[in-house]
Design an enzyme around this catalytic site. Structure first.
Site, short mmCIF file in Angstrom:
data_model
loop_
_atom_site.label_atom_id
_atom_site.label_comp_id
_atom_site.label_asym_id
_atom_site.label_seq_id
_atom_site.Cartn_x
_atom_site.Cartn_y
_atom_site.Cartn_z
N LEU A 277 -11.68 -33.98 13.06
CA LEU A 277 -11.29 -33.48 11.85
C LEU A 277 -10.63 -32.27 12.01
O LEU A 277 -9.86 -31.72 11.66
CB LEU A 277 -12.76 -34.08 10.97
N GLY B 181 -13.13 -25.20 14.28
CA GLY B 181 -13.33 -23.75 13.87
C GLY B 181 -14.29 -23.05 14.52
O GLY B 181 -13.32 -22.89 15.53
N ASP C 79 -17.01 -15.61 3.23
CA ASP C 79 -16.27 -16.46 4.31
C ASP C 79 -15.12 -17.01 3.12
O ASP C 79 -14.40 -18.24 3.72
CB ASP C 79 -16.70 -17.32 4.99
N1 LIG Z 1 -16.76 -31.82 5.16
C1 LIG Z 1 -14.78 -32.08 5.76
N2 LIG Z 1 -14.87 -32.38 5.66
C2 LIG Z 1 -13.97 -33.14 6.33
N3 LIG Z 1 -13.23 -31.69 6.60
C3 LIG Z 1 -13.52 -31.05 7.33
C4 LIG Z 1 -15.11 -30.79 7.23
N4 LIG Z 1 -15.23 -29.96 6.74
C5 LIG Z 1 -14.44 -29.39 7.85
N5 LIG Z 1 -13.38 -29.66 8.08
C6 LIG Z 1 -12.10 -30.01 9.24
O1 LIG Z 1 -12.32 -29.18 10.01
C7 LIG Z 1 -11.57 -28.04 10.30
C8 LIG Z 1 -12.78 -27.34 11.00
O2 LIG Z 1 -13.70 -26.63 9.89
P1 LIG Z 1 -14.59 -25.43 10.25
O3 LIG Z 1 -15.51 -25.56 8.80
O4 LIG Z 1 -15.57 -25.16 11.71
O5 LIG Z 1 -13.49 -24.32 10.47
P2 LIG Z 1 -12.71 -23.66 10.18
O6 LIG Z 1 -12.71 -22.83 8.29
O7 LIG Z 1 -11.34 -24.19 9.83
O8 LIG Z 1 -12.66 -22.12 10.69
P3 LIG Z 1 -13.86 -20.87 10.92
O9 LIG Z 1 -14.63 -21.76 11.86
O10 LIG Z 1 -13.13 -19.43 11.68
O11 LIG Z 1 -13.77 -20.77 9.68
C9 LIG Z 1 -11.41 -27.48 9.23
O12 LIG Z 1 -9.94 -26.93 9.21
C10 LIG Z 1 -11.73 -29.06 8.33
O13 LIG Z 1 -10.26 -29.44 8.47
#
Ligand SMILES: Nc1ncnc2c1ncn2[C@@H]1O[C@H](COP(=O)(O)OP(=O)(O)OP(=O)(O)O)[C@@H](O)[C@H]1O
Length: 503
Positions: free
Chosen positions: A62, A65, A179
């Site tokens: 998906l 991060g 955050d």
């Molecule tokens: N619960 C979820 N359902 C669907 N997609 C998700 C979910 N959580 C995260 N994602 C997807 O995965 C990506 C990475 O998420 P993650 O929270 O790890 O990082 P981020 O918020 O994009 O960046 P950072 O870690 O720098 O805050 C997100 O951009 C989103 O597209």
């Protein structure tokens, strides 16, 4: 954007196993308002998650991060769709932190925890959270491939995130997210905003030693400039980040964008707001909202949230109150509120395969005739939850509550062809030119038929089409039916009707 400071230590302190039972041992008054433990946090087996994600395949991927990757996982024989967060670094701290905090809070505007996996087969803990199928607010605001959200959606997202943050801050002990940013606001199946990613969050009172010893962390561009030392942390740091998010929602600009001068959204927007040039910070792709008070309130609120003196920023409760007022206003502006009161619409779109439409030229006809017969009745889309009458499956009409005058229509049309969000779900589409008469396949006759062509309204010598759209996703609407009657026109010459058009 990366973390200014997000090292293992910062989260290890929060998740120090010695402290894990801290809140559990606290007297009742210090317990959080609602714990998730009662709701049951599931423990998953690694092998089950492996199967559910097709071995963490690229098909299930998906996004990525700063802590790791996120995968879609289909569990419980397809009945449960989740997102699994897999930490890439050899460190459990962010996951532990997220599990610890999310197991204590639950709110419909958060990306809630479903469970986790910590069995010996997996190197790092895996977090299983609710799956958000519609991407992030960041995508909606900044992607060039989708239509930018309208004002009603923007205000709705802003209010939903504010409510999520308020819930965190008002818990006992409170949670400071640290955050808040558009990429951590995910969009659920019903197009509601949810705040996620609790990897940096802190739980506890600001005077707690553990909180005071945690180094500052957050994302550049959103990070409170007065949060320089661990002891500076407070809920007001979240208010600052929220203010940046609000400016981003209003302007469609990134928190920091080197293409602009000044690159920081705060440095660019605040002087304009102070100078009263509210419209200048509106996202140029959608233009300012019809009601000037909406943009004035939003921008002034954002400017207050990003004040450099933390104590002068409003609390999230006040932010929610203010946005609730704005939300009512954006949904019921001076002209549109009149429209809402007098529009009659069949509010559920009659999709061609909808049960109500099955073989139902008859249903369509009777619905149309009904509209004409009852042309004195005027009903509201927005009030559909109130005194609604169900007229067959998929057709809901509410009671007559007002009237629509030519003067109101004329003032609406001054705005020209446009789309007006009415309640976040329904949109009035005002089009200068009639939409092409659609051909649709009628399910019973299996023949291609042409449904009734759209009725036009001729005002000031111009022809307009009015349609009611029910939101399918951020940029598409199922067009339904709009009937507007003029109480002052007994001959009903000006009945405006646009039945059963599909886009
Ligand atoms: N619960 C979820 N359902 C669907 N997609 C998700 C979910 N959580 C995260 N994602 C997807 O995965 C990506 C990475 O998420 P993650 O929270 O790890 O990082 P981020 O918020 O994009 O960046 P950072 O870690 O720098 O805050 C997100 O951009 C989103 O597209």
């Amino acid at each position: 954007m990366g973390y200014l400071s997000c090292n293992a230590e910062s989260t290890i302190k929060v998740c120090d196993p010695c402290n894990w039972d801290y809140y559990r041992k606290e007297p009742k008054k210090n317990k959080p308002r609602r714990t998730r433990n009662d709701a049951g946090i599931r423990q998953f087996r690694y092998t089950d998650l492996l199967t559910a994600t097709n071995g963490f395949s690229s098909d299930s991927f998906l996004g990525k991060g700063s802590h790791g990757s996120v995968y879609k996982a289909v569990l419980d024989d397809g009945k449960l769709i989740t997102a699994v967060k897999k930490t890439s670094k050899n460190c459990n701290s962010p996951a532990d932190n997220e599990i610890e905090i999310l197991s204590r809070v639950y709110h419909p505007r958060l990306v809630n925890l479903i469970g986790y996996c910590s069995d010996s087969l997996c190197k790092n803990k895996l977090i299983v959270v609710e799956y958000m199928p519609n991407g992030s607010l960041y995508d909606l605001l900044h992607s060039s491939s989708c239509k930018p959200p309208g004002w009603s959606s923007r205000v709705r997202f802003a209010l939903q995130v504010a409510k999520a943050v308020q819930t965190l801050h008002s818990g006992n002990p409170p949670v400071i997210h640290r955050d808040i940013k558009s990429s951590n606001v995910l969009i659920d199946q019903r197009w509601n905003a949810r705040l996620g990613d609790f990897g940096l969050a802190l739980i506890g009172h600001v005077e707690d030693v553990r909180i005071k010893c945690t180094p500052p962390a957050g994302t550049l561009g959103y990070l409170d400039p007065s949060y320089l030392a661990p002891s500076d942390v407070s809920t007001k740091s979240d208010v600052f980040s929220y203010g940046i998010l609000l400016l981003e929602i209003i302007s469609g600009r990134h928190a920091i964008d080197l293409k602009y001068s000044p690159p920081s959204v705060v440095d660019w927007a605040v002087p304009l707001i102070k100078g009263g040039d509210f419209a200048a910070i509106c996202d140029g792709r959608v233009g300012p909202p019809v009601d000037e008070e909406v943009i004035r309130s939003l921008t002034v609120l954002a400017a207050r949230c990003v004040r450099s003196a933390a104590e002068k920023r409003p609390g999230m409760e006040e932010v929610v109150e203010c946005l609730t007022v704005v939300s009512k206003r954006v949904h019921a502006g001076p002209v549109w509120s009149n429209l809402r009161r007098c529009v009659r619409c069949v509010h559920k779109p009659m999709a061609i395969n909808h049960p109500a439409f099955e073989g139902s030229e008859e249903a369509a006809r009777s619905s149309r005739c009904g509209s004409r017969r009852n042309s004195r009745k005027v009903t509201s889309v927005a009030d559909r939850g109130g005194e609604a009458n169900v007229i067959g499956e998929g057709v809901v009409r509410s009671k007559s509550i007002g009237s629509f005058t030519e003067a109101m229509a004329t003032s609406m049309l001054k705005i020209g062809p446009t789309e007006i969000d009415m309640d976040g779900e329904h949109v009035v589409l005002v089009r200068k030119k009639p939409a092409k008469t659609p051909t649709v396949k009628l399910s019973k006759s299996r023949s291609m038929g042409v449904l009734q062509s759209p009725r036009l309204m001729n005002l000031n010598g111009k022809q307009y089409v009015f349609e009611i759209g029910k939101r399918r996703n951020s940029s598409e609407f199922d067009i339904s039916k709009l009937v507007i009657n003029f109480d002052d026109d007994k001959s009903q010459r000006k009945i405006l009707e646009k039945p059963l058009v599909f886009v």
